[in-house]
Design a protein around this motif. Structure first.
Motif, PDB file in Angstrom:
ATOM      1  N   PHE A  51       0.883  -1.179   0.000  1.00 23.06           N
ATOM      2  CA  PHE A  51       0.000   0.000   0.000  1.00 23.06           C
ATOM      3  C   PHE A  51       0.917   1.224   0.000  1.00 23.06           C
ATOM      4  CE2 PHE A  51      -2.369  -3.406   1.903  1.00 23.06           C
ATOM      5  CZ  PHE A  51      -3.607  -3.306   1.308  1.00 23.06           C
ATOM      6  N   GLY A  52       1.223   1.722  -1.178  1.00 23.96           N
ATOM      7  CA  GLY A  52       2.161   2.829  -1.308  1.00 23.96           C
ATOM      8  C   GLY A  52       3.588   2.321  -1.272  1.00 23.96           C
ATOM      9  N   GLY A  53       4.514   3.244  -1.556  1.00 27.56           N
ATOM     10  CA  GLY A  53       5.928   2.888  -1.523  1.00 27.56           C
ATOM     11  C   GLY A  53       6.388   2.225  -2.799  1.00 27.56           C
ATOM     12  N   GLU A  81       7.708   8.346   0.876  1.00 23.91           N
ATOM     13  CA  GLU A  81       6.297   8.590   1.144  1.00 23.91           C
ATOM     14  C   GLU A  81       6.005   8.399   2.628  1.00 23.91           C
ATOM     15  OE1 GLU A  81       3.753   7.245  -2.728  1.00 23.91           O
ATOM     16  OE2 GLU A  81       4.649   5.714  -1.501  1.00 23.91           O
ATOM     17  N   ARG A  82       5.011   9.120   3.081  1.00 26.10           N
ATOM     18  CA  ARG A  82       4.622   8.946   4.477  1.00 26.10           C
ATOM     19  C   ARG A  82       3.693   7.726   4.565  1.00 26.10           C
ATOM     20  NH1 ARG A  82       3.360  14.703   3.863  1.00 26.10           N
ATOM     21  NH2 ARG A  82       5.174  15.875   4.539  1.00 26.10           N
ATOM     22  N   GLY A  83       4.094   6.769   5.353  1.00 19.75           N
ATOM     23  CA  GLY A  83       3.195   5.658   5.659  1.00 19.75           C
ATOM     24  C   GLY A  83       3.082   4.597   4.585  1.00 19.75           C
ATOM     25  N   ALA A  84       4.181   4.261   3.875  1.00 18.36           N
ATOM     26  CA  ALA A  84       4.132   3.147   2.917  1.00 18.36           C
ATOM     27  C   ALA A  84       4.048   1.838   3.705  1.00 18.36           C
ATOM     28  CB  ALA A  84       5.374   3.159   2.052  1.00 18.36           C
ATOM     29  N   LYS A  85       3.168   0.931   3.249  1.00 24.19           N
ATOM     30  CA  LYS A  85       2.941  -0.297   4.025  1.00 24.19           C
ATOM     31  C   LYS A  85       3.083  -1.529   3.135  1.00 24.19           C
ATOM     32  CE  LYS A  85      -1.252   1.173   5.033  1.00 24.19           C
ATOM     33  NZ  LYS A  85      -1.279   2.601   4.745  1.00 24.19           N
ATOM     34  N   GLU A  97      -4.250   2.862   0.774  1.00 26.90           N
ATOM     35  CA  GLU A  97      -3.146   3.791   0.584  1.00 26.90           C
ATOM     36  C   GLU A  97      -3.448   5.033   1.387  1.00 26.90           C
ATOM     37  OE1 GLU A  97      -1.296   4.791  -2.953  1.00 26.90           O
ATOM     38  OE2 GLU A  97      -1.206   2.756  -3.717  1.00 26.90           O
ATOM     39  N   TYR A 114       7.912   5.641   7.306  1.00 25.36           N
ATOM     40  CA  TYR A 114       7.310   6.967   7.320  1.00 25.36           C
ATOM     41  C   TYR A 114       8.391   7.985   6.980  1.00 25.36           C
ATOM     42  CZ  TYR A 114       4.910  11.081   9.123  1.00 25.36           C
ATOM     43  OH  TYR A 114       4.331  12.322   9.250  1.00 25.36           O
ATOM     44  N   SER A 164       9.956  13.587  -1.858  1.00 27.28           N
ATOM     45  CA  SER A 164       9.051  12.681  -2.566  1.00 27.28           C
ATOM     46  C   SER A 164       9.470  12.516  -4.015  1.00 27.28           C
ATOM     47  CB  SER A 164       7.634  13.233  -2.527  1.00 27.28           C
ATOM     48  OG  SER A 164       7.239  13.394  -1.203  1.00 27.28           O
ATOM     49  N   PRO A 165       9.167  11.374  -4.598  1.00 25.21           N
ATOM     50  CA  PRO A 165       9.539  11.158  -6.003  1.00 25.21           C
ATOM     51  C   PRO A 165       8.860  12.159  -6.931  1.00 25.21           C
ATOM     52  CG  PRO A 165       8.765   9.130  -4.971  1.00 25.21           C
ATOM     53  CD  PRO A 165       8.471  10.230  -4.029  1.00 25.21           C
TER      54      PRO A 165
END
Lengths: 740, 297
Positions: free
Chosen positions: A60-62, A77-81, A118, A209, A361-362
């Motif tokens: 979820f993200g990242g 990213e903040r909070g990639a899981k 996300e 994070y 951030s990218p």
């Protein structure tokens, strides 16, 4: 009565078998559900990152990729899981080695996670991690919003990037505890919380994070309260947390790069305004002399790290080879100094020194078409484009290679091995894909087969916009097979329904026969006895009365015989247990009663099983013919003959009576009924009779063909046509067909 | 509730305010936002998901004044009350659309007054971080310039640069501005990233020690201790979160709701950094919310 009992017993057995099967199915479903919801399903778990497998994890993200025996998220990213496991896991512990790639942010583990989306805190569960900004061990709960334990738990010697930490998170009941240590000495700092309204179960996961990170040696095991007690006991000692330096470092490992960074003084606070040299735009490097090497400095954002380092600014992108510098992540702002080698569309920088300016951030990709990308204008640039997947394969070093088309252009997309394993099997040819990656026109990658290739940073840079069109060969084949199966099932069902209906009619007839036998026939017998008694009591001189009583007795006798014949024709139990000829003989003998008529039977050919409808029709037509022979033909012999052939059966009913004219109106009704019945099963009825020469009635009924592999389509077609014809006939004729 | 992003001081404060508003009402706050600043596409996706879900209201801090108009209209058309916080959209409030936004006119005026005070009524100013994605920033720039022009004619705006949420880009822009205008007296940074970028550039340039800074909306309280900083004019996101959720609850209960509420910004200086007002505004005290846990012995 016996057949009724037999029928009831058979019904009971079927019912019992059905109930038993249903109970078994219910038990199986319950067992399956119980197994799926088991809090221990899939435990203990150990990752296979070192073996290059991570298909069981969901991102979820990242930007998650397998690297250095672990899994790495390069994104800030903040909070990639990244989560795995069962949503029903309850009391367990997750532990892993964690390595922070950024100077700010945190990274750690998730426990009892569910409802993931996300988003920064878009999940329900507990997170614990190590944070560089306040050198602390963090524990909190997310419910689409973050709630953190407010007391700080500083880690002795602080939390530093580019260093391995061993993190362990346990959840038992409503107690959650976390510890951190080095890879050599676990549980050096620990604390726990008790959350009365705790989240009871959920998956395990990894989360970062505002910092890239690497995780390895992820273990998930069942846990007990004793694990929490033990962890807190060890953690309360607060021994100094020292970085583990005993591990051997591979030349390309993050640790080695960290050492390199230290040597170069890159871990010191970064001077973001380096030197007096003005940074050039990357596009301007194309104008550098190709005759002699020129050194230059550019600033840009990292858009790809593996397999190659690409840096991009607002004017374009370039390939950085043979570089030294800190571990880089996608999205890092960097300054690159090195030797410029201008190419046709973009430049390459060799012997470069890369300095990290900012972690950020990218950059978003430029949305272009394949035609635009094939002009070379976007060479070495991060782009997004669409393409129709035409082929997929594994290339050198197990890389995933996708061949795509967009309009007049073809191109290739290359994805590193690792998490692409699941993708390879999931992607369907002729799907429309959206891809984000670095557009590279380098012939060493394109092999001059396509104008460019797209280097995809991770699985998350590929989206399936739409699957292949439904009219693919496979789908059409499947549709054909499904239709055929549906037709077979329909035909079988149709025949079953017809059988059920027929059986119901037979049952009703049988019931009527019993009723008539027990009431009407008995009454006739009683009336006959009464009339006999009257006749006996009447004086002989009252001859007229005698005649009238005798006439009444004749009428009663005749009616009794009629009733008996009707009972005989209505009784159908025989059909259930006997063949047509036997049942017909049985019925004829009952109808004959006291008459001096010989009933002879004969069978020719091999008997076969025939459909109940055909059986009933033959029986009814035969019954009608026998009844005619007894009632009207004054015959002394009735011959019943059944001739079996491969594809048909013929029933002959012949008598030696007075015969009749088949064309006369008086015999029309019975014969019309026989013809209707014959037509309903596609049979042919023949009647031959002459006055004084008896009568021959024979009916030729088709038999269902024997099913073979080659013959089933023809049989199916024929059955369907027959069913359709029968349905039409039944509609036309109406329900009187089975009224006898 | 969909802020511009999450995990930053400003937006976590808004979350605290929202939790404060729902305390005791039985309402639940679904909180989600893009994982990075300026990710309009991700924010639109979250808004659309909420609008098509079973939510009773939407509080949104838009990442872009124009791009979020259509998704918000879609949500309003589905009968969901929508409250815009922080910076307005390019549509007026009305019907089911409400604004609880920062009073940018007041912010712009305060900035002009503070600049004039720091420069004693004379000097040169560069405005950085003018981000056209946010209507509120454009408003504060407009008011700032008009107040300076009307009341302090000896203060001139010699540079005005576009900005973005990208601190690296802002640092580059600040560096160029300082290089091009060596006699610059004041930088007015219109957003948090331009504050970060400008302070980074100022800190590494010895010749720019005299340059002062007035900024808006930082996520880093440590910036206020920087000697270049005169003050930070901070939007009160906690009050916005609280009032926005209250507006939704009022609307759902049939009580009248103001179409637009302006929340005045708070001026933070080194002297009031630890004042009750500022501490409360930035408080991350979750005891108001759902967290009721205790530490294990």
């Amino acid at each position: 009565m016996t057949s009724v009992l037999h029928f009831c017993r058979r019904r009971s057995a079927s019912l019992f078998a059905g109930l038993f099967g249903l109970a078994l199915a219910v038990c199986a479903i319950v067992a399956l559900l119980a197994w799926r919801r088991s809090p221990r399903r899939g435990l203990p778990y150990h990752d296979s990152f070192a073996a290059g497998k991570a298909d069981e994890w969901k991102a979820f993200g990242g930007t998650w990729e397998l690297a250095d025996g672990g899994i790495r998220n390069d994104s800030d990213e903040r909070g990639a899981k990244l989560v795995t496991g069962s949503p029903w896991w309850r009391n367990y512990t997750i532990e892993a080695d964690v390595y922070l790639l950024g100077v700010s942010g945190d990274a750690g583990l998730l426990i009892r996670s569910s409802k993931e989306e996300e988003g920064v805190n878009a999940y329900s569960g507990y997170y614990a991690g190590v944070r560089t900004s306040d050198n602390s061990l963090v524990l909190g709960r997310a419910d689409h919003g973050w709630q953190e334990e407010t007391q700080r738990y500083p880690v002795a010697n602080g939390i530093h990037p580019f260093q391995w930490y061993h993190l362990k998170l346990v959840a038992v009941g409503c107690e959650i505890a976390v510890s951190v240590g080095t890879t050599a000495q676990h549980d050096q700092t620990a604390f726990g919380i008790s959350d009365p309204q705790c989240i009871a179960s959920g998956r395990a996961g990894l989360r970062s994070y505002s910092s890239g990170s690497i995780w390895r040696n992820v273990f998930v095991r069942p846990a007990t309260h004793q694990d929490i007690v033990e962890m807190l006991r060890k953690g309360s000692s607060h021994e100094p947390l020292l970085a583990n330096t005993s591990e051997a470092l591979s030349p390309n490992s993050p640790e080695a790069l960290r050492d390199l960074e230290r040597e170069q003084g890159l871990d010191a606070p970064v001077d973001r305004n380096v030197g007096n040299t003005r940074a050039q735009s990357i596009h301007s490097l194309l104008l550098a002399s190709s005759a002699k090497p020129v050194r230059a400095m550019v600033r840009g954002v990292v858009v790809l790290t593996t397999p190659r380092l690409y840096v991009q600014d607002s004017s374009g992108g370039m390939y950085v080879s043979q570089y030294s510098g800190p571990p880089l992540r996608v999205g890092d702002d960097v300054e690159v100094r090195g030797e410029v080698h201008p190419g046709n569309f973009s430049s390459r920088m060799d012997h470069s020194a890369v300095q990290l300016l900012w972690g950020r951030s990218p950059v978003p990709p430029l949305s272009v078409t394949a035609l635009q990308a094939s002009t070379g204008r976007y060479d070495s640039t991060f782009i997004e484009l669409h393409g129709l997947l035409t082929a997929k394969s594994r290339g050198p070093n197990d890389k995933l290679i996708l061949d795509l088309n967009d309009g007049s252009q073809s191109f290739r997309a290359i994805l590193n091995p690792g998490r692409s394993g699941a993708l390879l099997s999931k992607l369907q040819l002729n799907s429309l894909l959206r891809l984000r990656g670095i557009c590279v026109s380098d012939p060493s990658l394109t092999h001059n087969l396509t104008p460019f290739v797209l280097l995809l940073p991770s699985n998350e840079d590929l989206d399936v916009i739409s699957g292949p069109p439904w009219w693919s060969t496979g789908h059409i084949l499947a549709l054909g097979i499904s239709t055929a199966l549906l037709a077979i099932i329909s035909v079988i069902l149709y025949h079953r329904i017809v059988d059920w209906r027929l059986r119901a009619i037979l049952d009703e007839r049988s019931r009527l026969a019993h009723e008539m036998h027990d009431t009407l026939a008995q009454s006739f017998a009683g009336i006959g006895f009464q009339l006999q008694a009257i006749s006996n009591g009447v004086p002989k001189y009252m001859s007229q009365l005698h005649e009238q009583v005798e006439l009444a007795r004749d009428l009663v006798r005749h009616s009794h015989e009629e009733a008996r014949r009707s009972i005989a024709t209505l009784r159908a139990e025989a059909l259930e247990s006997e063949d047509v000829l036997g049942a017909l003989e049985h019925c004829a003998r009952r109808m004959v009663g006291n008459h001096m008529v010989v009933v002879a039977t004969e069978t020719q050919g091999d008997r076969r099983q025939i459909p109940l409808r055909t059986k009933d029709t033959l029986f009814r037509i035969g019954q009608e013919a026998v009844a005619n022979a007894i009632r009207h033909a004054e015959s002394s012999r009735i011959s019943l003959r059944m001739v079996w052939a491969d594809d048909k059966v013929t029933l002959y009913i012949e008598d030696d009576g007075i015969g009749f004219d088949p064309g006369s109106t008086s015999s029309g009704f019975g014969i019309r009924g026989m013809r209707r019945r014959a037509h309903a099963i596609a049979a042919t009825l023949h009647i031959v009779s002459r006055a004084g020469a008896g009568a021959s009635v024979w009916i030729e009924a088709p038999l269902p063909p024997r099913v073979t592999l080659a013959s089933w389509p023809r049989i199916l077609w024929k059955s369907m046509m027959e069913a359709w014809r029968h349905a039409r006939t039944a509609r036309t004729i109406g329900s009187h067909l089975y009224r006898g | 509730m969909v802020p511009q992003t999450e995990g930053t001081l400003r937006w976590e404060a808004a979350h605290v305010g929202a939790e404060e508003a729902v305390q005791g009402t039985g309402a639940f706050i679904y909180w989600n936002a893009p994982m990075r600043d300026g990710d309009v596409e991700a924010q639109i996706a979250v808004v659309d998901r909420i609008a098509s879900g079973n939510y009773k209201g939407l509080v949104l801090a838009p990442d872009q004044a124009l791009a979020l108009v259509t998704p918000v209209r879609r949500a309003v058309a589905r009968g969901i009350p929508v409250v815009i916080i922080a910076s307005p959209l390019d549509v007026p409030p009305g019907g089911n659309l409400f604004y609880v936004v920062n009073d940018d006119a007041v912010g712009g005026r305060i900035a002009a007054e503070r600049v004039a005070e720091a420069l004693h009524g004379s000097g040169s100013v560069a405005i950085l971080g003018v981000d056209p994605d946010f209507a509120g920033i454009l408003e504060r720039v407009r008011i700032f310039e008009s107040v300076l022009a009307a009341r302090y004619p000896h203060i001139s705006v010699i540079e005005k640069r576009l900005g973005s949420p990208n601190a690296a880009h802002e640092q580059q822009v600040a560096q160029e501005t300082i290089d091009e205008h060596p006699h610059l007296d004041m930088i007015v940074a219109m957003n948090g990233s331009s504050i970060d970028g400008a302070l980074s550039a100022l800190s590494s340039e010895p010749s720019s020690r005299h340059i002062l800074l007035v900024g808006f909306d930082t996520d880093n309280p440590a910036n206020i201790d920087n000697p270049h900083v005169v003050c930070i004019i901070q939007e009160d996101t906690r009050s916005m979160g609280r009032d926005a959720v209250r507006a939704i609850l009022d609307k759902l209960d049939g009580r009248p709701v103001q179409p637009q509420t302006l929340i005045p910004p708070v001026v933070i200086t080194r002297s009031n950094l630890n004042s009750a007002q500022v501490v409360r505004m930035w408080s991350q005290d979750w005891t108001l919310g759902r967290m009721q846990w205790s530490r294990l012995p």
